[in-house]
Design a protein around this motif. Structure first.
Motif, PDB file in Angstrom:
ATOM      1  N   ARG A   1       0.837  -1.203   0.000  1.00  0.00           N
ATOM      2  CA  ARG A   1       0.000   0.000   0.000  1.00  0.00           C
ATOM      3  C   ARG A   1       0.870   1.251   0.000  1.00  0.00           C
ATOM      4  O   ARG A   1       1.882   1.304   0.687  1.00  0.00           O
TER       5      ARG A   1
ATOM      6  N   THR B   1      -3.307   3.625  -3.021  1.00  0.00           N
ATOM      7  CA  THR B   1      -3.223   2.485  -3.934  1.00  0.00           C
ATOM      8  C   THR B   1      -2.826   1.253  -3.142  1.00  0.00           C
ATOM      9  O   THR B   1      -1.876   1.293  -2.359  1.00  0.00           O
TER      10      THR B   1
ATOM     11  N   GLU C   1      -0.706   7.952  -3.371  1.00  0.00           N
ATOM     12  CA  GLU C   1      -0.380   8.604  -4.639  1.00  0.00           C
ATOM     13  C   GLU C   1       0.013  10.050  -4.363  1.00  0.00           C
ATOM     14  O   GLU C   1      -0.273  10.594  -3.297  1.00  0.00           O
TER      15      GLU C   1
ATOM     16  N   LEU D   1      -5.657  -4.734  -7.689  1.00  0.00           N
ATOM     17  CA  LEU D   1      -5.219  -3.347  -7.550  1.00  0.00           C
ATOM     18  C   LEU D   1      -6.452  -2.510  -7.227  1.00  0.00           C
ATOM     19  O   LEU D   1      -7.401  -2.477  -8.003  1.00  0.00           O
TER      20      LEU D   1
ATOM     21  N   ARG E   1      -7.735   1.365  -5.930  1.00  0.00           N
ATOM     22  CA  ARG E   1      -7.434   2.769  -5.648  1.00  0.00           C
ATOM     23  C   ARG E   1      -8.668   3.363  -4.988  1.00  0.00           C
ATOM     24  O   ARG E   1      -9.786   3.168  -5.472  1.00  0.00           O
TER      25      ARG E   1
ATOM     26  N   THR F   1      -5.270   9.783  -3.063  1.00  0.00           N
ATOM     27  CA  THR F   1      -5.668   8.414  -3.394  1.00  0.00           C
ATOM     28  C   THR F   1      -4.695   7.429  -2.760  1.00  0.00           C
ATOM     29  O   THR F   1      -3.486   7.615  -2.826  1.00  0.00           O
TER      30      THR F   1
END
Length: 148
Positions: free
Chosen positions: A49, A63, A52, A74, A76, A61
């Motif tokens: 983890r 990810t 962004e 994946l 987000r 965000t």
């Protein structure tokens, strides 16, 4: 999620994500991001983890890569919300949420090489993507994770 929340449940790591996009009749496009994040084990595998940044255009965000052997998810969440499922030889369909509405995204994974452990490693994912069932190109993720 704040960076302190990220590190409370796992090992602090340095992450290099190289993304490549290939389009018909165009030169490949490549980007590389180096960031800090967290890697932690789960009952089913590993979770990687990171937050962004402005560089990716997705400030705010988080990810998350859920690495479950032959499958990687994946996700987000935050200013951008999406989920993509990668599984070699299998097509998965999901929704990609934008400011303008939701899009259907088909992911067909041609290669998934998982060489990750609790101490880091590499992950390579090659896939084609179709938006609203129209193929838009081929993509690759090359992810390297090292303990801080």
């Amino acid at each position: 999620m704040k960076p302190t929340e990220l590190t409370s449940t796992g090992t602090e790591v340095l992450i290099t994500v190289r993304g490549e996009q290939y389009f018909e009749e165009a030169d490949p496009d490549a980007t590389e991001l180096m960031t800090e994040g967290v890697l932690f084990p789960t009952e089913e595998g590993l979770v990687l983890r990171y937050e962004e940044s402005e560089l990716t255009g997705m400030t705010g965000t988080t990810t998350t890569f859920e690495i479950k052997g032959r499958q990687v998810i994946l996700t987000r969440s935050g200013s951008v919300n999406s989920q993509m499922v990668f599984e070699q030889g299998v097509q998965h369909t999901s929704l990609y949420e934008t400011l303008y509405g939701e899009l259907t995204v088909d992911i067909s994974t041609s290669l998934l090489e998982n060489r990750m452990s609790e101490r880091g490693g590499t992950l390579e994912i090659r896939y084609s993507i179709a938006i609203e069932h129209s193929v838009t190109g081929r993509n690759c993720f090359y992810i390297t994770v090292k303990e801080k």
